[in-house]
Design a protein around this motif. Structure first.
Motif, short mmCIF file in Angstrom:
data_model
loop_
_atom_site.label_atom_id
_atom_site.label_comp_id
_atom_site.label_asym_id
_atom_site.label_seq_id
_atom_site.Cartn_x
_atom_site.Cartn_y
_atom_site.Cartn_z
N LYS A 45 0.85 -1.19 0.00
CA LYS A 45 0.00 0.00 0.00
C LYS A 45 0.89 1.24 0.00
O LYS A 45 2.03 1.20 0.43
CB LYS A 45 -0.91 0.02 1.23
CG LYS A 45 -1.94 -1.10 1.31
CD LYS A 45 -2.82 -0.89 2.53
CE LYS A 45 -3.79 -2.05 2.70
NZ LYS A 45 -3.09 -3.27 3.15
N PRO A 46 0.36 2.37 -0.46
CA PRO A 46 1.12 3.63 -0.38
C PRO A 46 1.47 3.95 1.07
O PRO A 46 0.66 3.74 1.97
CB PRO A 46 0.16 4.67 -0.97
CG PRO A 46 -0.86 3.90 -1.73
CD PRO A 46 -0.99 2.58 -1.05
N GLU A 47 2.67 4.46 1.28
CA GLU A 47 3.13 4.77 2.63
C GLU A 47 3.50 6.25 2.76
O GLU A 47 4.08 6.85 1.85
CB GLU A 47 4.36 3.93 2.99
CG GLU A 47 4.06 2.45 3.11
CD GLU A 47 5.28 1.60 3.41
OE1 GLU A 47 5.12 0.37 3.51
OE2 GLU A 47 6.40 2.16 3.53
N ILE A 48 3.16 6.80 3.91
CA ILE A 48 3.57 8.15 4.30
C ILE A 48 4.34 8.02 5.60
O ILE A 48 3.84 7.46 6.58
CB ILE A 48 2.36 9.08 4.53
CG1 ILE A 48 1.49 9.19 3.26
CG2 ILE A 48 2.84 10.45 4.99
CD1 ILE A 48 2.17 9.87 2.10
N ALA A 49 5.58 8.50 5.61
CA ALA A 49 6.41 8.39 6.82
C ALA A 49 6.46 9.73 7.55
O ALA A 49 6.41 10.79 6.93
CB ALA A 49 7.81 7.93 6.46
N PHE A 50 6.56 9.66 8.87
CA PHE A 50 6.63 10.85 9.71
C PHE A 50 7.98 10.84 10.42
O PHE A 50 8.32 9.89 11.12
CB PHE A 50 5.50 10.86 10.73
CG PHE A 50 4.14 11.01 10.12
CD1 PHE A 50 3.51 12.24 10.05
CD2 PHE A 50 3.48 9.90 9.58
CE1 PHE A 50 2.25 12.38 9.48
CE2 PHE A 50 2.22 10.03 9.00
CZ PHE A 50 1.62 11.28 8.94
N ALA A 51 8.75 11.93 10.25
CA ALA A 51 10.07 12.03 10.84
C ALA A 51 10.19 13.33 11.61
O ALA A 51 9.50 14.31 11.32
CB ALA A 51 11.15 11.96 9.75
#
Length: 222
Positions: A45-51
């Motif tokens: 699935k599409p992923e969005i990462a938070f940093a």
């Protein structure tokens, strides 16, 4: 192709805002934690990462986005957690909570391990759509923040800056902070042109960020 506009905020339509509200009101569940790259779940699935730096408010922002109180939990010892945490959002998008960086008390080896693992994840994850880089609006941008932006440039990973804890600033200082951070973003080829001001306490910026991220989600079924 026109150059990105780093000064004019992006306007969202009512339909875009509603789509974001509906997606992030859906079920969101933790489903995987990876401490090593070999442990990553299948990229389906599409992923969005938070940093962001330790104590920047990353867990609070993820909780506010999804309307949960304890979906993502902050470590009691910043710099200790090295795990990538994966959350499934309504079967349409995966949110990835990355370990915090910039922890002053962490050993040099821990910092080097973070950079090595994060760079390998960023560069090698085919489903990663964007990294949301959180900066604390109340303090100056740190050298470690710049280093991470350079890392994103090197990995050719699109990132977008979101200012956290903006409820702690009055309108004038907040406007100046936004202007300075937009100027900083303009210096990085991998940066998205829009900087979003947010507050997990008041909900500032949450509808706009939800709408932005919903554009990457799989289509709704039914």
């Amino acid at each position: 192709m026109a150059a990105p506009n780093f000064s004019t905020p992006i306007e969202r339509t009512a339909d875009e805002l509603e789509a974001g509200r509906l997606l992030f009101a859906g079920e969101c569940e933790f489903f995987f934690g990876a401490q090593q790259l070999g442990q990553l779940p299948d990229p389906d699935k599409p992923e969005i990462a938070f940093a962001g730096r330790s104590n920047v408010g990353k867990s609070s922002l993820v909780n506010a986005l999804t309307g949960r109180k304890a979906l993502a939990r902050a470590s009691s010892e910043p710099g200790r957690t090295k795990q990538l945490n994966f959350f499934d959002l309504a079967g349409r998008l995966v949110l990835v909570d990355m370990p915090g960086y910039g922890f002053a008390k962490a050993a040099k080896s821990v910092k080097e391990d973070w950079q090595e693992m994060m760079f390998a994840y960023l560069r090698g994850r085919p489903t990663l759509q964007r990294v949301i880089l959180l900066l604390d609006s109340r303090i100056e941008t740190k050298a470690s923040d710049i280093e991470v932006m350079d890392l994103f440039d090197k990995a050719a990973i699109n990132f977008q800056i979101v200012l956290t804890k903006c409820d702690g600033l009055k309108p004038g200082p907040l406007a100046r902070k936004l202007e300075s951070v937009r100027a900083l973003a303009a210096k990085h080829p991998a940066a998205h042109p829009e900087v979003i001001a947010s507050s997990s306490e008041t909900g500032l910026g949450m509808p706009e960020l939800r709408a932005e991220l919903t554009a990457f989600a799989l289509p709704a079924i039914g």
